[in-house]
Every structure is written in C-alpha cells, then in structure tokens.
Design a protein around this motif. Structure first.
Motif, PDB file in Angstrom:
ATOM      1  N   GLU A   9       0.819  -1.206   0.000  1.00 50.04           N
ATOM      2  CA  GLU A   9       0.000   0.000   0.000  1.00 50.04           C
ATOM      3  C   GLU A   9       0.856   1.259   0.000  1.00 50.04           C
ATOM      4  OE1 GLU A   9      -2.682  -0.301   3.257  1.00 50.04           O
ATOM      5  OE2 GLU A   9      -3.836  -1.943   2.389  1.00 50.04           O
ATOM      6  N   GLU A  10       1.985   1.223   0.703  1.00 46.90           N
ATOM      7  CA  GLU A  10       2.901   2.359   0.669  1.00 46.90           C
ATOM      8  C   GLU A  10       3.496   2.536  -0.728  1.00 46.90           C
ATOM      9  OE1 GLU A  10       4.230   4.704   3.294  1.00 46.90           O
ATOM     10  OE2 GLU A  10       2.124   4.177   3.616  1.00 46.90           O
ATOM     11  N   LEU A  11       3.806   1.420  -1.378  1.00 41.93           N
ATOM     12  CA  LEU A  11       4.357   1.475  -2.730  1.00 41.93           C
ATOM     13  C   LEU A  11       3.334   2.028  -3.711  1.00 41.93           C
ATOM     14  CD1 LEU A  11       6.927   0.729  -4.349  1.00 41.93           C
ATOM     15  CD2 LEU A  11       5.881  -1.492  -4.797  1.00 41.93           C
ATOM     16  N   MET A  12       2.092   1.579  -3.582  1.00 46.59           N
ATOM     17  CA  MET A  12       1.042   2.080  -4.465  1.00 46.59           C
ATOM     18  C   MET A  12       0.772   3.561  -4.246  1.00 46.59           C
ATOM     19  SD  MET A  12      -0.070  -0.255  -6.529  1.00 46.59           S
ATOM     20  CE  MET A  12      -1.714   0.304  -6.992  1.00 46.59           C
ATOM     21  N   GLY A  13       1.070   4.061  -3.050  1.00 50.18           N
ATOM     22  CA  GLY A  13       0.854   5.464  -2.758  1.00 50.18           C
ATOM     23  C   GLY A  13       2.005   6.362  -3.158  1.00 50.18           C
TER      24      GLY A  13
END
Length: 439
Positions: A9-13
């Motif tokens: 989720e951090e990567l997608m953000g």
C-alpha cells in the motif's frame, strides 16, 4: 502478510510506482502491436483509407509530432502539479502534501503522457522505407493517434481535478473520507453492550508477570516513527516461546535509537536463540502514515483547523468544517469496540500487551488543539460545544459520556475567559447545561 500488505500500500501510494507500471505496459503494448503489424496485413479500404498511414514519411511525421507533444505536455503536467503542491503546502501545511501525491489521477496522468512518448519512440524506430525493407506499422500508429486524442481529454480532466483539489472544502472532504475508511478498517467490531472499552480484565501487568521472573528489554536499532506493528505475529511468537510480550509504544510514536521498544517476560533464562528479532514484526520510518495510524489522520484534520484559526489566516469557516467532519468520526467511534490492551491465549494466559488507541485518546486528539486555538473566535467555540452535544447524544456508556463532559467543561472555561459579549456567553452556557446537569 500484514507487513507485506502495508509495504504494498505504501508502494502504491508513491508518486513514481504507477507511472513506471504504465510505461512498462506501453513498452509491452508497442512490442505486441509491432509483432501484429508484421504478421497481419491491414488493407486501407473504406473508412480505413482516411485513418491509416500509408507512407513512411507520414508515419515519421505523425509519430514525431505525437511524441514531441506528449513529452511537452508531461512537463506542463509536472509543473501544474508542483504549483498545486506549493499552494496546498502554504495553505494547509506541508504534512498534507503526501495526500496530494497519493492522488491516483495525478500519478496516472503523468505516467500516461510519458508512456505515450516512450511508445512513439519505439514505433518510430521500426518504421522502414529502403531498398531492403518497407515496413509501416499502421495499426501501431493508429493506436498512437487514438492515445493522443485520449490524452487531450485526460488533460482537461486533470486541469479540472487540480483546480478543485486545492479548495479547502475538497481537501477536508478527502481527508474525512480517508479517515473514516481508516477508522472502519481498524475498528470493525461493534460495541459490546456490557464491555464498552473492549477490556475484559482490569488487572495490572504485575499481576500477570509474577510467574515470569526473567525479563529483557529490546531496544530500537534506529530513530524513527513506528509506522506499523504486526500484533498478530507478535502474539504467535509469544505463544510459541511462552513469553509475555509487552510493546512499549503505540503506532505513530517517535522512537529514539536505543530506546526500549519491547519487553519480554519469560519463565526461563533467555538465550541468544530465544530472543526474537522484533524488526520482522514492525516498521520504523521517517514519517507517520495513515494506514494503521488513526490518530495521524485525525491530526491532519486538526492541523487544517488550527492553521485556519491562526491570526495570519483567520478563517473560522474552514475550522468549523473540520469540526463537523471530526464530529462525524467521533460519533462513529461511540458505536465500535476498542481493542483490549491484553491478549490471552486459549489457556487464558496473558501473552501480548500493547497500547491501543482509546476513545478518550481519539476525542483528545480531535478537539484539544482546536479548543486551544479557538480562543477569541466565539463562532468556533460555539460550534465545538454543538459538536460535544451531538457526540454526547450518540454515546451510550458512562465512560464515553465522562470523556465528553470533560471537554464540555474545558470549552466552557474558554468561553468564560474569552467571550466579550454576554449574549454569546449565555448562549453557550445554555447549550452546555443539557450535558453538565446530567453529570
């Protein structure tokens, strides 16, 4: 899995991941269409005669025009994004920039324009018109033209999105939606009528550690914010090694290097093999995130309200809007079950202790600073009192009502010390009576 989900989720953000995926997709699409153009002969008949490119010079001209325009517009898009981020930073605070960078449309627009530029370069490279070979990838060029038309529409949508994304009402609405989504994911269980706090045992920690004479503190290897804490995995480790694991910090806390972060209790002496590697069960970072840190999402809304109440801005309407959205969140929290700090195994043995967010903590995080900054703004103080009345009407248990009454008393003190108009003071005093008289 929880840690991997957090990292994903951090990567997608991030601002770069989605654009890179789109660029890689465009490279794959170009390769596939070139192969299709080489294997299938598309005749220019009927309406296709007016669409498909039939000469190498025309093909090069079209692809060069599209690629030059796309990279130029990509620079414009990037400049517009930076201007929006600058305005948002000055108006709402630099800590909210991450919210704008996480906007999926911003990532898609930047990635799309750069990817079409890369796509056209690849197609342009295979156009041949010499004595040895004549190859004009007509279908690939048609896709490039359609993509360019689509990007023109996307640019209009992007400009509209940017123009409204920096408006205070839109920013507050987006943060409120993100906050509620985060709150609902963390507090998914409904309130237990007989146990509103979620705590099934009120015994002190010393009561449970009497039979665990050996203890060991694990210290943080670096400084940073506790972004993620995998409670389930720590609980499983505690059962496996027959420990009591006590985490000393809540998600969102700042931890200094060599500061104790976990305490282990055991019935036997610790060995080098038996001490857990706690770094596998938590993440330390340079900044707080909103994924599992509900309090940080609340603080983002509070920051907007406090900046609006500063003498340099003096915008009570924005502050009131923040109070309204926070009120909605706190009303929802009156209906959910807050997790217990103690977690027991199947044999009713304490295995894991952590510091969860409480209703009192959420209420304090939402309204303490706004109340402190609201001195001198009667309209904001009155709205704070109205918020407390609304929240109080939603609460059903004494522990929640007591927390709300404490805030009502503090708001009344601000009103008594700062209101110059007696009618305003009388108005807010009447509003508070409905709560304070029931105490």
């Amino acid at each position: 899995m929880g840690k991997l989900r957090f990292l994903w989720e951090e990567l997608m953000g991030s601002f770069w991941f989605i654009p890179i995926l789109i660029i890689l997709f465009s490279i794959g699409l170009a390769s596939m269409l070139i192969y299709f153009d080489r294997t299938v002969d598309i005749e220019s008949m009927g309406i296709l005669r007016n669409i498909l490119t039939e000469s190498a010079d025309s093909a090069r001209s079209v692809l060069s025009t599209i690629s030059g325009a796309m990279i130029g517009v990509a620079g414009t898009v990037f400049s517009i994004t930076l201007v929006a981020l600058t305005l948002a930073s000055s108006q709402f605070g630099s800590r909210l920039l991450k919210n704008f960078m996480h906007e999926r449309l911003n990532q898609v627009v930047l990635g799309t324009y750069v990817s079409i530029y890369v796509y056209c370069l690849i197609i342009l490279n295979v156009v041949k018109d010499n004595d040895n070979e004549v190859f004009i990838p007509t279908l690939s060029i048609l896709v490039a033209i359609l993509a360019a038309i689509g990007n023109i529409i996307l640019l209009i949508v992007f400009i509209h999105h940017i123009s409204i994304s920096i408006q205070a009402s839109k920013v507050i609405s987006d943060i409120s939606s993100s906050l509620m989504k985060n709150i609902e994911s963390i507090f998914s269980e409904e309130l237990d009528e007989e146990n509103p706090t979620g705590t099934s045992n009120t015994e002190s920690l010393d009561h449970y550690t009497k039979e665990f004479p050996h203890s060991k503190e694990l210290k943080s290897p670096k400084s940073g914010y506790l972004q993620y804490l995998y409670n389930e995995s720590l609980f499983k480790v505690a059962k496996k090694h027959e420990y009591i694991i006590v985490t000393l910090h809540r998600i969102g806390s700042y931890i200094v290097k060599n500061q104790p972060i976990i305490t282990l209790y055991s019935k036997t002496e610790f060995t080098e093999e038996s001490v857990i590697n706690f770094e596998d069960h938590m993440i330390l970072g340079n900044s707080r995130t909103t994924q599992r840190d509900a309090e940080h999402s609340i603080h983002q809304m509070v920051e907007i309200a406090c900046r609006a109440l500063s003498p340099g801005i003096n915008d009570p309407f924005t502050a009131i809007s923040c109070i309204d959205n926070l009120t909605s969140t706190l009303c929802y929290l009156t209906e959910v079950k807050f997790p217990s700090k103690y977690k027991f195994d199947e044999e009713d043995q304490l295995r894991y202790v952590h510091e969860p967010l409480t209703y009192q903590g959420a209420l304090d995080a939402a309204f303490l600073q706004i109340r402190q900054f609201s001195k001198g703004s009667p309209s904001v103080v009155i709205r704070l009192m109205e918020a407390m009345i609304t929240i109080y009407n939603y609460t059903h248990h004494s522990i929640h009502k007591k927390a709300v009454r404490e805030h009502v008393e503090m708001i009344m003190k601000v009103a008594e010390n700062s209101f110059e108009e007696s009618h305003d003071l009388e108005d807010i005093r009447k509003r508070s009576e409905a709560i304070l008289e029931n105490s």
